[in-house]
Design a protein around this motif. Structure first.
Motif, PDB file in Angstrom:
ATOM      1  N   ALA A  61      16.671 125.644  76.453  1.00  0.00           N
ATOM      2  CA  ALA A  61      17.703 125.927  75.449  1.00  0.00           C
ATOM      3  C   ALA A  61      18.372 124.648  74.962  1.00  0.00           C
ATOM      4  O   ALA A  61      18.673 124.505  73.776  1.00  0.00           O
ATOM      5  N   HIS A  62      18.587 123.705  75.866  1.00  0.00           N
ATOM      6  CA  HIS A  62      19.234 122.457  75.462  1.00  0.00           C
ATOM      7  C   HIS A  62      18.268 121.508  74.766  1.00  0.00           C
ATOM      8  O   HIS A  62      18.676 120.745  73.890  1.00  0.00           O
ATOM      9  N   LYS A  63      17.009 121.559  75.135  1.00  0.00           N
ATOM     10  CA  LYS A  63      16.026 120.700  74.465  1.00  0.00           C
ATOM     11  C   LYS A  63      15.786 121.181  73.050  1.00  0.00           C
ATOM     12  O   LYS A  63      15.765 120.394  72.122  1.00  0.00           O
ATOM     13  N   ALA A  64      15.609 122.504  72.912  1.00  0.00           N
ATOM     14  CA  ALA A  64      15.352 123.108  71.598  1.00  0.00           C
ATOM     15  C   ALA A  64      14.279 122.309  70.861  1.00  0.00           C
ATOM     16  O   ALA A  64      13.186 122.146  71.374  1.00  0.00           O
ATOM     17  N   LYS A  65      14.595 121.777  69.701  1.00  0.00           N
ATOM     18  CA  LYS A  65      13.614 121.024  68.910  1.00  0.00           C
ATOM     19  C   LYS A  65      13.794 119.511  69.056  1.00  0.00           C
ATOM     20  O   LYS A  65      13.212 118.740  68.311  1.00  0.00           O
ATOM     21  N   ARG A  66      14.594 119.115  70.004  1.00  0.00           N
ATOM     22  CA  ARG A  66      14.865 117.685  70.167  1.00  0.00           C
ATOM     23  C   ARG A  66      13.666 116.947  70.758  1.00  0.00           C
ATOM     24  O   ARG A  66      12.996 117.439  71.651  1.00  0.00           O
ATOM     25  N   GLU A  67      13.489 115.730  70.303  1.00  0.00           N
ATOM     26  CA  GLU A  67      12.464 114.834  70.847  1.00  0.00           C
ATOM     27  C   GLU A  67      13.096 113.571  71.407  1.00  0.00           C
ATOM     28  O   GLU A  67      12.466 112.860  72.170  1.00  0.00           O
ATOM     29  N   THR A  68      14.344 113.298  71.017  1.00  0.00           N
ATOM     30  CA  THR A  68      15.018 112.066  71.425  1.00  0.00           C
ATOM     31  C   THR A  68      16.426 112.373  71.911  1.00  0.00           C
ATOM     32  O   THR A  68      16.969 113.449  71.680  1.00  0.00           O
ATOM     33  N   GLY A  69      16.984 111.376  72.569  1.00  0.00           N
ATOM     34  CA  GLY A  69      18.367 111.444  73.020  1.00  0.00           C
ATOM     35  C   GLY A  69      18.907 110.039  73.129  1.00  0.00           C
ATOM     36  O   GLY A  69      18.157 109.061  73.000  1.00  0.00           O
ATOM     37  N   VAL A  70      20.195 109.920  73.374  1.00  0.00           N
ATOM     38  CA  VAL A  70      20.834 108.608  73.488  1.00  0.00           C
ATOM     39  C   VAL A  70      21.057 108.290  74.962  1.00  0.00           C
ATOM     40  O   VAL A  70      21.644 109.092  75.692  1.00  0.00           O
ATOM     41  N   ASP A  71      20.565 107.135  75.377  1.00  0.00           N
ATOM     42  CA  ASP A  71      20.788 106.662  76.742  1.00  0.00           C
ATOM     43  C   ASP A  71      22.269 106.297  76.845  1.00  0.00           C
ATOM     44  O   ASP A  71      22.750 105.439  76.100  1.00  0.00           O
ATOM     45  N   PRO A  72      23.025 106.933  77.747  1.00  0.00           N
ATOM     46  CA  PRO A  72      24.457 106.646  77.844  1.00  0.00           C
ATOM     47  C   PRO A  72      24.778 105.222  78.298  1.00  0.00           C
ATOM     48  O   PRO A  72      25.899 104.754  78.095  1.00  0.00           O
ATOM     49  N   VAL A  73      23.821 104.519  78.871  1.00  0.00           N
ATOM     50  CA  VAL A  73      24.059 103.144  79.327  1.00  0.00           C
ATOM     51  C   VAL A  73      23.822 102.145  78.200  1.00  0.00           C
ATOM     52  O   VAL A  73      24.672 101.318  77.881  1.00  0.00           O
ATOM     53  N   THR A  74      22.641 102.214  77.576  1.00  0.00           N
ATOM     54  CA  THR A  74      22.286 101.235  76.539  1.00  0.00           C
ATOM     55  C   THR A  74      22.736 101.663  75.149  1.00  0.00           C
ATOM     56  O   THR A  74      22.743 100.847  74.229  1.00  0.00           O
ATOM     57  N   LYS A  75      23.071 102.944  74.989  1.00  0.00           N
ATOM     58  CA  LYS A  75      23.462 103.534  73.694  1.00  0.00           C
ATOM     59  C   LYS A  75      22.318 103.536  72.691  1.00  0.00           C
ATOM     60  O   LYS A  75      22.512 103.718  71.505  1.00  0.00           O
ATOM     61  N   LYS A  76      21.091 103.358  73.178  1.00  0.00           N
ATOM     62  CA  LYS A  76      19.917 103.376  72.305  1.00  0.00           C
ATOM     63  C   LYS A  76      19.292 104.763  72.307  1.00  0.00           C
ATOM     64  O   LYS A  76      19.310 105.466  73.311  1.00  0.00           O
ATOM     65  N   THR A  77      18.710 105.111  71.170  1.00  0.00           N
ATOM     66  CA  THR A  77      17.985 106.371  71.057  1.00  0.00           C
ATOM     67  C   THR A  77      16.594 106.183  71.638  1.00  0.00           C
ATOM     68  O   THR A  77      15.886 105.239  71.277  1.00  0.00           O
TER      69      THR A  77
END
Length: 135
Positions: A61-77
């Motif tokens: 349910a949380h992934k849904a159609k997502r392929e990317t996310g933001v790394d909370p440490v580096t702030k990079k996608t």
């Protein structure tokens, strides 16, 4: 699209009947796990075994159609964890004291965040399975 039973069975066996994202065992889930398209169909993902992963309803349910996310440490996608090409143990670690899943890499950290792996319900369930020596 509904995944037919023989294909779902192949996906489940390949995943050892565990969510390929949080590693929760399906046999202890109140509902059957779902088949996730690692690369969503809306993004051109195909209905083939190499693009399908077994997922608990929470992760799916949380992934849904997502392929990317933001790394909370580096702030990079970064891409989300690809269960068929990366080893779980290189991206994640289960803290057996707290029950939390910790991301060890940018991909792992982003996936933990996007999939809300440490929300109260999955965290509580993991703690019980750890206490019962199932995880």
């Amino acid at each position: 699209m509904r995944i037919d039973d023989p294909l779902r069975e192949l996906v489940a066996k390949k995943a050892a009947f565990r969510c390929e994202y949080c590693h929760y065992p399906e046999e202890f889930s109140p509902s059957s796990f779902e088949v996730d398209h690692i690369k969503p169909r809306s993004a051109g993902g195909l209905l083939k075994l190499s693009n399908l992963a077994l997922a608990c309803s929470h992760c799916n349910a949380h992934k849904a159609k997502r392929e990317t996310g933001v790394d909370p440490v580096t702030k990079k996608t970064v891409q989300l964890f690809p269960p068929h090409t990366d080893r779980w143990s290189k991206s994640f670690q289960l803290d057996r004291t707290t029950g939390k899943i910790e991301g060890l890499t940018p991909v792992g950290r982003a996936t933990v965040e996007v999939l809300h792996m440490n929300d109260v319900q999955p965290l509580t369930a993991r703690r019980h399975l750890i206490r019962l020596e199932i995880l």
